[in-house]
Scaffold this active site. Structure first.
Site, PDB file in Angstrom:
ATOM      1  N   TYR A  46      59.851  24.222  34.826  1.00 29.17           N
ATOM      2  CA  TYR A  46      60.026  22.936  34.506  1.00 29.17           C
ATOM      3  C   TYR A  46      61.577  22.348  34.319  1.00 29.17           C
ATOM      4  CZ  TYR A  46      55.731  23.742  32.583  1.00 29.17           C
ATOM      5  OH  TYR A  46      54.411  23.708  31.791  1.00 29.17           O
TER       6      TYR A  46
ATOM      7  N   GLY B  44      50.404  15.182  22.349  1.00 30.40           N
ATOM      8  CA  GLY B  44      51.728  14.850  23.626  1.00 30.40           C
ATOM      9  C   GLY B  44      53.242  14.279  22.464  1.00 30.40           C
TER      10      GLY B  44
ATOM     11  N   TYR C  58      54.910  27.282  23.513  1.00 26.98           N
ATOM     12  CA  TYR C  58      54.512  27.292  24.890  1.00 26.98           C
ATOM     13  C   TYR C  58      55.515  28.172  25.894  1.00 26.98           C
ATOM     14  CZ  TYR C  58      52.189  22.918  25.200  1.00 26.98           C
ATOM     15  OH  TYR C  58      50.515  22.082  24.740  1.00 26.98           O
TER      16      TYR C  58
ATOM     17  N   GLU D 290      45.393  15.567  18.919  1.00 22.81           N
ATOM     18  CA  GLU D 290      45.787  16.985  19.252  1.00 22.81           C
ATOM     19  C   GLU D 290      46.620  17.967  19.257  1.00 22.81           C
ATOM     20  OE1 GLU D 290      43.726  16.479  23.101  1.00 22.81           O
ATOM     21  OE2 GLU D 290      41.603  15.442  22.181  1.00 22.81           O
ATOM     22  N   PRO D 291      47.659  17.304  18.655  1.00 22.35           N
ATOM     23  CA  PRO D 291      49.360  18.668  18.585  1.00 22.35           C
ATOM     24  C   PRO D 291      48.976  19.802  19.453  1.00 22.35           C
ATOM     25  CG  PRO D 291      48.825  17.706  16.402  1.00 22.35           C
ATOM     26  CD  PRO D 291      47.927  17.590  17.233  1.00 22.35           C
ATOM     27  N   GLY D 292      49.942  20.058  19.721  1.00 31.36           N
ATOM     28  CA  GLY D 292      50.427  21.484  19.878  1.00 31.36           C
ATOM     29  C   GLY D 292      52.054  21.539  19.722  1.00 31.36           C
TER      30      GLY D 292
ATOM     31  N   ARG E 246      59.676  28.421  30.259  1.00 27.31           N
ATOM     32  CA  ARG E 246      59.986  27.079  31.008  1.00 27.31           C
ATOM     33  C   ARG E 246      61.411  26.359  31.173  1.00 27.31           C
ATOM     34  NH1 ARG E 246      60.067  23.578  27.171  1.00 27.31           N
ATOM     35  NH2 ARG E 246      59.099  21.919  27.879  1.00 27.31           N
TER      36      ARG E 246
ATOM     37  N   CYS F 171      64.054  39.653  39.277  1.00 26.54           N
ATOM     38  CA  CYS F 171      64.011  39.436  40.924  1.00 26.54           C
ATOM     39  C   CYS F 171      64.150  37.721  40.996  1.00 26.54           C
ATOM     40  CB  CYS F 171      63.706  40.635  41.354  1.00 26.54           C
ATOM     41  SG  CYS F 171      64.754  42.495  40.886  1.00 26.54           S
TER      42      CYS F 171
HETATM   43  N1  LLP Z   1      44.732  18.105  23.999  1.00 25.12           N
HETATM   44  C1  LLP Z   1      45.678  18.739  25.844  1.00 25.12           C
HETATM   45  C2  LLP Z   1      44.061  17.887  26.197  1.00 25.12           C
HETATM   46  C3  LLP Z   1      46.561  18.716  26.898  1.00 25.12           C
HETATM   47  O1  LLP Z   1      45.728  19.215  27.798  1.00 25.12           O
HETATM   48  C4  LLP Z   1      48.070  19.248  25.728  1.00 25.12           C
HETATM   49  C5  LLP Z   1      48.391  19.671  26.815  1.00 25.12           C
HETATM   50  C6  LLP Z   1      47.916  19.444  24.148  1.00 25.12           C
HETATM   51  C7  LLP Z   1      46.871  18.229  23.902  1.00 25.12           C
HETATM   52  C8  LLP Z   1      48.602  19.115  23.138  1.00 25.12           C
HETATM   53  O2  LLP Z   1      49.842  18.517  23.857  1.00 25.12           O
HETATM   54  P1  LLP Z   1      51.502  18.896  23.266  1.00 25.12           P
HETATM   55  O3  LLP Z   1      51.347  17.975  21.728  1.00 25.12           O
HETATM   56  O4  LLP Z   1      51.762  20.438  22.560  1.00 25.12           O
HETATM   57  O5  LLP Z   1      52.495  18.107  23.760  1.00 25.12           O
HETATM   58  N2  LLP Z   1      53.331  23.896  29.279  1.00 25.12           N
HETATM   59  C9  LLP Z   1      54.486  22.430  29.085  1.00 25.12           C
HETATM   60  C10 LLP Z   1      54.004  21.567  28.445  1.00 25.12           C
HETATM   61  C11 LLP Z   1      51.682  21.998  28.585  1.00 25.12           C
HETATM   62  C12 LLP Z   1      51.360  20.793  27.621  1.00 25.12           C
HETATM   63  C13 LLP Z   1      49.779  21.203  28.259  1.00 25.12           C
HETATM   64  N3  LLP Z   1      48.580  20.270  28.033  1.00 25.12           N
HETATM   65  C14 LLP Z   1      55.176  22.724  28.419  1.00 25.12           C
HETATM   66  O6  LLP Z   1      55.768  24.100  27.973  1.00 25.12           O
HETATM   67  O7  LLP Z   1      56.194  21.621  27.981  1.00 25.12           O
END
Ligand code: LLP
Length: 425
Positions: A316, A239, A380, A273-275, A312, A352
């Site tokens: 959003y 997050g 993403y 759980e960083p993404g 994105r 389109c």
């Molecule tokens: N853990 C879980 C269970 C999650 O569902 C997510 C993201 C993460 C970790 C990683 O979160 P992060 O660190 O990336 O914020 N498509 C959207 C973001 C969707 C996130 C979904 N879950 C966007 O492009 O902003």
């Protein structure tokens, strides 16, 4: 900080001019910087060094095998949400023993595959799922390591589409039900509670919500302790936000410091759980400008990347920075430009749909044939791409210093219908 910088008005990915990459590999093109990714990995490792920990990179942010492999070599774990993601991790050389599995809708075959792969932990998101996991574990004669993903009802103060920790969201188990379900787990021969988990949202630009959530998890930890249930980890989810425009998110260190202080005297590992924070700014999307056109109201810059490549903005209304690969001198300006040599454009794709845009109201000094770069596209971006309008998926390049590696070939048109059949009837 990342490694996409201008030298003499030309944008570089590490030591390579991005226009050279487009010339060599075509457009649109995802380009990643290995040095940036490694920098982010190190930042998380350093932020967590004071406490036993496991970084579980959220695969959904960018699931490219080469990216996963780089992360695996660094010793990290992974957070997956499907059998496909788990198979990707294994294919990329990741250790299933460092994988946690989240998601509200795990199918039975996915649960079975995860248990047989001996993953670290399943993050359970409903009471029914808990019973399903127990059933599968019993059938396989093993004990399933589980954590409850609790929904702490904390407002992540982010875009509603990516907020996950409120009661109105589908995610997690109601906090009030957690104690009862942990007791159930403790009495099951085929379940073992190894942790407590939450994930409250994405693109958070302040540390306050995660501190509030951590406090709730800690209170649950103590309640469990009182009834003799001991878990070995607390997972605070992902997050952490990034800067797309003028956001000022904390660094991983700042973000995690208060969490670590709170967990200091508690005998658990901290999982996260960083993404996005890991990969967003490690990637750009390069795109050729096809056409410029104007009407009495707007100027359109039509590029060859579309919402199918990067959804994105359309999905959003996200603001992503769009910069030129080669900066023009303001003296070299089109008629009608302002003093900086720029005009206001909507940067739009070929699909389109009126929402097929990468950016609106952007000041650009641009010509047909130029290359633009969308920054922050490493998370993403590619992982959410689609073939809509039968457009092949982009090629992807990983840059390491002065070397460029093709990590995904551009999809061929005919490969898009590889699994389709025309019926004889
Ligand atoms: N853990 C879980 C269970 C999650 O569902 C997510 C993201 C993460 C970790 C990683 O979160 P992060 O660190 O990336 O914020 N498509 C959207 C973001 C969707 C996130 C979904 N879950 C966007 O492009 O902003």
């Amino acid at each position: 900080m990342d490694f996409f910088n201008y030298k003499d008005n030309e944008l570089y990915a590490e030591d390579i001019k991005v226009t050279d990459l487009v010339e060599r590999y075509g457009s649109p093109l995802y380009v990643y910087s290995k040095a940036t990714l490694v920098r982010h990995l190190k930042a998380f490792e350093e932020a967590l060094a004071a406490k036993d920990h496991l970084i579980c990179y959220a695969v959904k942010a960018n699931s490219s095998l080469a990216i996963l492999n780089t992360i695996a070599k660094f010793g990290c774990g992974f957070d997956v949400v499907s059998k496909g993601e788990l198979m990707r991790v294994i294919k990329a050389g990741g250790d299933p023993g460092k994988v946690i599995y989240s998601g509200v809708g795990k199918r039975e075959d996915e649960i079975e595959f995860a248990l047989q792969s001996k993953i670290k932990c399943l993050n359970i998101e409903s009471e029914s799922e808990l019973y399903k996991v127990e059933q599968v574990a019993k059938r396989l004669s093993l004990v399933a390591p589980v954590a409850l993903r609790v929904n702490p009802n904390v407002d992540a103060k982010t875009h509603p589409s990516i907020s996950t920790g409120l009661k109105k969201n589908k995610f997690g188990i109601a906090f009030e039900d957690a104690l009862r379900l942990y007791t159930y787990i403790a009495n099951s021969e085929h379940l073992q509670a190894t942790g407590i988990d939450c994930h409250i949202g994405s693109q958070m630009t302040s540390g306050a919500p995660i501190i509030e959530a951590t406090d709730k998890l800690i209170s649950l930890y103590h309640q469990l302790e009182e009834i003799g249930i001991k878990v070995d980890h607390i997972d605070i989810g992902g997050g952490l936000g990034v800067t797309y425009n003028d956001e000022t998110p904390p660094s991983p260190y700042e973000y995690l410091a208060a969490v670590i202080v709170r967990l200091k005297d508690i005998d658990v590992s901290i999982y996260c759980e960083p993404g996005r924070a890991m990969v967003a700014n490690a990637g750009i999307l390069l795109t050729n400008v096809l056409y410029l056109k104007s009407n009495s109201e707007r100027n359109f810059c039509i590029v060859d990347a579309a919402m199918g490549d990067l959804i994105r903005p359309a999905l959003y209304n996200s603001w992503m920075n769009i910069i030129p690969a080669v900066k023009r001198d303001p003296s070299d300006a089109l008629e009608g430009s302002n003093a900086n040599g720029t005009k206001l454009y909507d940067v739009v794709g070929p699909i389109c749909e009126s929402d097929d845009y990468l950016g609106k109201d952007r000041h650009l000094n641009v010509r047909e044939g130029d290359v633009l770069a969308v920054r922050g596209a490493g998370a993403y971006g590619s992982s959410m791409s689609s073939n809509y309008n039968s457009r092949p998926l982009c090629a992807e390049i990983l840059v390491d210093g002065d070397k460029a590696y093709v990590i995904r070939e551009r999809q061929k048109e005919e490969d898009m219908w590889l699994n389709e059949r025309i019926i004889d009837a």
